[in-house]
Motif scaffolding. Structure first.
Motif, PDB file in Angstrom:
ATOM      1  N   UNK A 147       4.165   4.112  11.001  1.00  0.00           N
ATOM      2  CA  UNK A 147       2.883   4.141  10.304  1.00  0.00           C
ATOM      3  C   UNK A 147       2.692   2.917   9.409  1.00  0.00           C
ATOM      4  N   UNK A 148       1.438   2.532   9.252  1.00  0.00           N
ATOM      5  CA  UNK A 148       1.090   1.380   8.425  1.00  0.00           C
ATOM      6  C   UNK A 148       0.934   1.798   6.957  1.00  0.00           C
ATOM      7  N   UNK A 149       0.209   0.991   6.189  1.00  0.00           N
ATOM      8  CA  UNK A 149       0.035   1.184   4.750  1.00  0.00           C
ATOM      9  C   UNK A 149      -0.458   2.594   4.422  1.00  0.00           C
ATOM     10  N   UNK A 150      -0.059   3.086   3.259  1.00  0.00           N
ATOM     11  CA  UNK A 150      -0.456   4.408   2.808  1.00  0.00           C
ATOM     12  C   UNK A 150       0.728   5.106   2.165  1.00  0.00           C
ATOM     13  N   UNK A 151       0.528   5.691   0.993  1.00  0.00           N
ATOM     14  CA  UNK A 151       1.631   6.308   0.260  1.00  0.00           C
ATOM     15  C   UNK A 151       2.302   7.411   1.070  1.00  0.00           C
ATOM     16  N   UNK A 152       1.500   8.271   1.694  1.00  0.00           N
ATOM     17  CA  UNK A 152       2.074   9.372   2.469  1.00  0.00           C
ATOM     18  C   UNK A 152       2.843   8.867   3.686  1.00  0.00           C
ATOM     19  N   UNK A 153       2.500   7.665   4.161  1.00  0.00           N
ATOM     20  CA  UNK A 153       3.159   7.127   5.351  1.00  0.00           C
ATOM     21  C   UNK A 153       4.578   6.627   5.076  1.00  0.00           C
ATOM     22  N   UNK A 154       4.886   6.349   3.826  1.00  0.00           N
ATOM     23  CA  UNK A 154       6.250   5.926   3.488  1.00  0.00           C
ATOM     24  C   UNK A 154       7.228   7.063   3.799  1.00  0.00           C
ATOM     25  N   UNK A 172       9.793  -3.586  -7.626  1.00  0.00           N
ATOM     26  CA  UNK A 172       9.595  -2.144  -7.484  1.00  0.00           C
ATOM     27  C   UNK A 172       8.429  -1.793  -6.576  1.00  0.00           C
ATOM     28  N   UNK A 173       7.423  -2.658  -6.530  1.00  0.00           N
ATOM     29  CA  UNK A 173       6.163  -2.259  -5.916  1.00  0.00           C
ATOM     30  C   UNK A 173       5.763  -3.062  -4.689  1.00  0.00           C
ATOM     31  N   UNK A 174       6.386  -4.210  -4.454  1.00  0.00           N
ATOM     32  CA  UNK A 174       5.898  -5.122  -3.425  1.00  0.00           C
ATOM     33  C   UNK A 174       6.086  -4.601  -2.005  1.00  0.00           C
ATOM     34  N   UNK A 175       7.057  -3.727  -1.792  1.00  0.00           N
ATOM     35  CA  UNK A 175       7.362  -3.252  -0.438  1.00  0.00           C
ATOM     36  C   UNK A 175       7.145  -1.746  -0.325  1.00  0.00           C
ATOM     37  N   UNK A 198      -6.937  -6.234  -6.707  1.00  0.00           N
ATOM     38  CA  UNK A 198      -6.691  -4.907  -7.276  1.00  0.00           C
ATOM     39  C   UNK A 198      -6.420  -3.904  -6.162  1.00  0.00           C
ATOM     40  N   UNK A 199      -5.509  -2.986  -6.413  1.00  0.00           N
ATOM     41  CA  UNK A 199      -5.122  -1.997  -5.404  1.00  0.00           C
ATOM     42  C   UNK A 199      -6.136  -0.864  -5.349  1.00  0.00           C
ATOM     43  N   UNK A 200      -6.790  -0.705  -4.198  1.00  0.00           N
ATOM     44  CA  UNK A 200      -7.749   0.377  -4.020  1.00  0.00           C
ATOM     45  C   UNK A 200      -7.062   1.718  -3.851  1.00  0.00           C
ATOM     46  N   UNK A 201      -7.823   2.789  -3.902  1.00  0.00           N
ATOM     47  CA  UNK A 201      -7.243   4.134  -3.836  1.00  0.00           C
ATOM     48  C   UNK A 201      -6.601   4.433  -2.490  1.00  0.00           C
ATOM     49  N   UNK A 202      -6.949   3.668  -1.457  1.00  0.00           N
ATOM     50  CA  UNK A 202      -6.383   3.928  -0.132  1.00  0.00           C
ATOM     51  C   UNK A 202      -5.115   3.127   0.143  1.00  0.00           C
ATOM     52  N   UNK A 203      -4.669   2.327  -0.818  1.00  0.00           N
ATOM     53  CA  UNK A 203      -3.408   1.601  -0.675  1.00  0.00           C
ATOM     54  C   UNK A 203      -2.281   2.436  -1.259  1.00  0.00           C
ATOM     55  N   UNK A 204      -1.043   2.139  -0.862  1.00  0.00           N
ATOM     56  CA  UNK A 204       0.083   2.913  -1.393  1.00  0.00           C
ATOM     57  C   UNK A 204       0.210   2.742  -2.906  1.00  0.00           C
ATOM     58  N   UNK A 205      -0.038   1.516  -3.408  1.00  0.00           N
ATOM     59  CA  UNK A 205       0.078   1.256  -4.842  1.00  0.00           C
ATOM     60  C   UNK A 205      -1.062   1.912  -5.610  1.00  0.00           C
ATOM     61  N   UNK A 206      -2.264   1.832  -5.060  1.00  0.00           N
ATOM     62  CA  UNK A 206      -3.415   2.434  -5.721  1.00  0.00           C
ATOM     63  C   UNK A 206      -3.334   3.942  -5.763  1.00  0.00           C
ATOM     64  N   UNK A 207      -2.850   4.553  -4.687  1.00  0.00           N
ATOM     65  CA  UNK A 207      -2.680   6.005  -4.658  1.00  0.00           C
ATOM     66  C   UNK A 207      -1.573   6.448  -5.609  1.00  0.00           C
ATOM     67  N   UNK A 208      -0.526   5.658  -5.705  1.00  0.00           N
ATOM     68  CA  UNK A 208       0.569   5.988  -6.615  1.00  0.00           C
ATOM     69  C   UNK A 208       0.087   5.956  -8.060  1.00  0.00           C
TER      70      UNK A 208
END
Length: 305
Positions: free
Chosen positions: A142-149, A281-284, A197-207
């Motif tokens: 899976x690609x970008x997305x907090x739940x995908x990690x 902490x956040x780049x990957x 800026x990290x949008x809400x649909x990015x892993x960082x923005x959702x976190x």
């Protein structure tokens, strides 16, 4: 004589059945994020040109199956204080370097003779066609997305015969990054990566959202947006989290925000609510996101109710 021959035949038959049955037990099938089926008789030898994928492979205990990694697959020293962190760093440091996402060394990868290449399902069409033209199968995660990690921890674990370890890691990621804030209010916040800026649909923005903030970057077309000055003023952020390589980098960026004609008018800058998020902490988007969640929760606790 007949008795002896019968005993020999029984022994041979038993050996053959045991061998065949053990082979049957080892055989397994897995599905990548696109639902494509892969069958293996043993964990495949793999190449990864994504730091997130490489780290996850090592984190589920399958580092021994990893033949080659990208030039960016370097686990930071700052995260190597735990036994698991040390193991990941040491494992990655031993691997053959095969370029990167945009400059993969196909000749070197061929020399390694991998069974598969593991890629993120994002802009991978060219690479897929190239690898498959070389006779190397591509397993997509899976690609970008907090739940995908967490999802990637599960399917990567399954891919390498480490299903139990992958599931445990995924559960830990979900637990540590879940929205469990007990604060009454959510300060309006922006997560800055350079000028984006990290949008809400990015892993960082959702976190950011899950750790007790309201991520105000939610009405932009781009996942990682360069915000217009009007947007910054209207959204009126109460906190700004700034990705920084180190303390000196953070101080420089903080000074720039204070001097900015736009940012200096925000409540966040006026009240000094500018916080550092270490790049490591956040780049990957990998299991290291657990450490980013811990950092963001500490920041939120500093602000109180």
């Amino acid at each position: 004589m007949i008795l002896v021959m019968m005993n020999v035949f029984k022994s041979f038959a038993t050996f053959f059945l045991c061998f065949a049955f053990s082979g049957f037990l080892r055989a397994y099938e897995v599905f990548d994020c696109k639902g494509r089926k892969f069958e293996f008789s043993e964990p495949p030898k793999a190449v990864s040109i994504s730091p997130a994928v490489s780290e996850t492979i090592c984190a589920v205990g399958a580092g021994g199956s990893l033949l080659g990694v990208s030039k960016f697959c370097k686990y930071p020293k700052s995260l190597s204080i735990t036994e698991s962190g040390k193991a990941i760093r040491e494992e990655l440091s031993k691997k053959e370097v095969v370029g990167g996402f945009v400059d993969a060394d196909f000749e070197k990868i061929l020399d390694l003779k991998p069974d598969i290449v593991v890629l993120h399902d994002v802009s991978a069409d060219f690479l897929m066609k190239k690898f498959e033209s070389l006779g190397i199968r591509v397993f997509l995660v899976y690609a970008d997305g907090l739940e995908n990690i967490a999802k990637n921890a599960e399917i990567i674990g399954s891919l390498f015969g480490k299903g139990k370890e992958g599931f445990a890691l995924a559960e830990k990621i979900r637990l540590e990054t879940a929205d469990k804030s007990s604060f009454k209010n959510r300060p309006r916040a922006i997560f800055l990566f350079g000028n984006m800026s990290a949008g809400v649909d990015t892993y960082a923005g959702r976190l950011l959202q899950n750790c007790g903030f309201e991520n105000v970057v939610k009405n932009t077309k781009a996942a990682w947006a360069v915000l217009p000055k009007e947007y910054i003023l209207v959204s009126s952020p109460q906190a700004v989290v700034v990705q920084s390589d180190d303390e000196s980098d953070f101080e420089r960026k903080k000074t720039e925000l204070k001097k900015s004609a736009v940012w200096s008018k925000t409540e966040a800058v006026k009240k000094g609510n500018i916080f550092m998020m270490p790049t490591d902490l956040i780049i990957t988007p990998s299991p290291r996101i657990i450490y980013a969640a811990e950092k963001l929760r500490k920041i939120r606790a500093e602000m109180g109710d």
